[in-house]
Design a protein around this motif. Structure first.
Motif, PDB file in Angstrom:
ATOM      1  N   ALA A 125      55.614   5.007  13.188  1.00  0.00           N
ATOM      2  CA  ALA A 125      54.424   5.588  13.831  1.00  0.00           C
ATOM      3  C   ALA A 125      54.816   6.137  15.203  1.00  0.00           C
ATOM      4  N   ASP A 126      54.135   5.696  16.272  1.00  0.00           N
ATOM      5  CA  ASP A 126      54.466   6.197  17.605  1.00  0.00           C
ATOM      6  C   ASP A 126      55.406   5.267  18.366  1.00  0.00           C
ATOM      7  N   LEU A 127      56.028   4.328  17.643  1.00  0.00           N
ATOM      8  CA  LEU A 127      57.006   3.413  18.225  1.00  0.00           C
ATOM      9  C   LEU A 127      58.410   3.938  17.947  1.00  0.00           C
ATOM     10  N   ARG A 154      56.551   3.153  23.116  1.00  0.00           N
ATOM     11  CA  ARG A 154      55.419   3.435  22.237  1.00  0.00           C
ATOM     12  C   ARG A 154      54.447   4.349  22.977  1.00  0.00           C
ATOM     13  N   ALA A 155      54.033   5.392  22.292  1.00  0.00           N
ATOM     14  CA  ALA A 155      53.128   6.386  22.886  1.00  0.00           C
ATOM     15  C   ALA A 155      53.680   6.901  24.221  1.00  0.00           C
ATOM     16  N   GLY A 156      55.004   6.983  24.302  1.00  0.00           N
ATOM     17  CA  GLY A 156      55.634   7.502  25.505  1.00  0.00           C
ATOM     18  C   GLY A 156      55.854   6.493  26.601  1.00  0.00           C
ATOM     19  N   SER A 157      55.391   5.263  26.426  1.00  0.00           N
ATOM     20  CA  SER A 157      55.553   4.221  27.454  1.00  0.00           C
ATOM     21  C   SER A 157      56.715   3.301  27.089  1.00  0.00           C
ATOM     22  N   LYS A 178      54.281  -7.162  23.281  1.00  0.00           N
ATOM     23  CA  LYS A 178      54.845  -5.981  23.944  1.00  0.00           C
ATOM     24  C   LYS A 178      54.634  -4.701  23.154  1.00  0.00           C
ATOM     25  N   VAL A 179      54.662  -4.804  21.822  1.00  0.00           N
ATOM     26  CA  VAL A 179      54.610  -3.616  20.959  1.00  0.00           C
ATOM     27  C   VAL A 179      53.188  -3.266  20.532  1.00  0.00           C
ATOM     28  N   ASP A 180      52.358  -4.278  20.304  1.00  0.00           N
ATOM     29  CA  ASP A 180      51.018  -4.039  19.762  1.00  0.00           C
ATOM     30  C   ASP A 180      49.890  -4.206  20.779  1.00  0.00           C
ATOM     31  N   LYS A 181      49.827  -5.345  21.425  1.00  0.00           N
ATOM     32  CA  LYS A 181      48.658  -5.684  22.236  1.00  0.00           C
ATOM     33  C   LYS A 181      48.377  -4.721  23.392  1.00  0.00           C
ATOM     34  N   PRO A 182      49.393  -4.179  24.084  1.00  0.00           N
ATOM     35  CA  PRO A 182      49.076  -3.299  25.222  1.00  0.00           C
ATOM     36  C   PRO A 182      48.618  -1.898  24.817  1.00  0.00           C
ATOM     37  N   PHE A 183      48.653  -1.567  23.512  1.00  0.00           N
ATOM     38  CA  PHE A 183      48.396  -0.188  23.091  1.00  0.00           C
ATOM     39  C   PHE A 183      47.133  -0.078  22.239  1.00  0.00           C
ATOM     40  N   GLU A 184      46.502   1.076  22.286  1.00  0.00           N
ATOM     41  CA  GLU A 184      45.251   1.288  21.568  1.00  0.00           C
ATOM     42  C   GLU A 184      45.452   1.559  20.077  1.00  0.00           C
ATOM     43  N   GLY A 185      46.632   1.983  19.691  1.00  0.00           N
ATOM     44  CA  GLY A 185      46.891   2.298  18.290  1.00  0.00           C
ATOM     45  C   GLY A 185      46.849   1.060  17.417  1.00  0.00           C
TER      46      GLY A 185
END
Length: 226
Positions: free
Chosen positions: A131-133, A144-147, A201-208
């Protein structure tokens, strides 16, 4: 990713182990034919690095022959002082995938290892993507998502193993075998703890959508869908 180094020269073996561990690989060492073959056929490795000249009546090529006779597809890199063309041809003909002559530069060994690890999984280039990772296996940078996502060495190794097996359910035992070396003190809940670290780190901080999934009774996987 987990590598077995079968090398009777302790100084070389330890130097290779130290260098590869700094590159986030898990590394086991065997100093002779019997120990090397025993580990190679009973443990799960992503790559074998084998010295051709080992103590005893059987050499490194016999390790490779035994591995191939069991239909094991693990990549094999011969590391040896024997530099004649006939020696290289012989090593490749018994099932070796690459051949590096001593003395060698660690940078070349590392490049050859990464090239071999790409082959069986069909990975092109140095960037893994779900995906975006993304995970750059050359710089060890995840984003992820550029971050950018900061990772410890073990977190990186776990994420790389998951991403190289996208959408495949991996058991706890399989994860331990590929991420931690043989001598590591892995507790029963170690995998669960590090999966939790990665989720944080990979899931919780992101909206996806969440990418790391628990498959109850089986293990874990990474992908866009549960």
């Amino acid at each position: 990713m987990r590598i077995l180094v079968i090398e009777d020269d302790r100084k070389i073996a330890r130097a290779v182990k130290k260098g590869l561990e700094q590159e986030s690989f898990a590394v086991d060492i065997a100093l002779d034919f019997d120990e090397g073959l025993g580990l190679a056929v009973t443990q799960e490795y992503d790559l074998l690095i084998i010295d051709r000249m080992l103590p005893g009546s059987r050499d490194g090529m016999d390790v490779c022959r035994e591995v191939r006779s069991r239909d094991m597809a693990v990549p094999v890199l011969f590391l040896t002082a024997r530099d004649k063309v006939a020696d290289r041809v012989q090593g490749l003909n018994v099932g070796g995938d690459d051949y590096l002559v001593k003395p060698f530069a660690f940078e070349e060994l590392l490049a050859r290892i990464r090239a071999l690890l790409r082959r069986p999984r069909g990975t092109v280039g140095e960037t893994l993507r779900v995906a975006d990772l993304t995970l750059d296996t050359g710089t060890f940078e995840a984003a992820r998502a550029g971050s950018r996502i900061p990772l410890s060495r073990t977190e990186y190794a776990l994420l790389e193993y998951l991403m190289r097996n996208q959408d495949i359910v991996l058991s706890r035992e399989s994860i331990i075998a590929h991420v931690w070396d043989y001598d590591a003190d892995v507790l029963p809940n170690t995998v669960e703890v590090y999966i939790g670290y990665l989720r944080g780190k990979v899931d919780k901080p992101f909206e996806g959508p969440a990418l790391i999934h628990t498959v109850r009774g089986f293990g874990y996987k990474i992908g866009e869908k549960e």
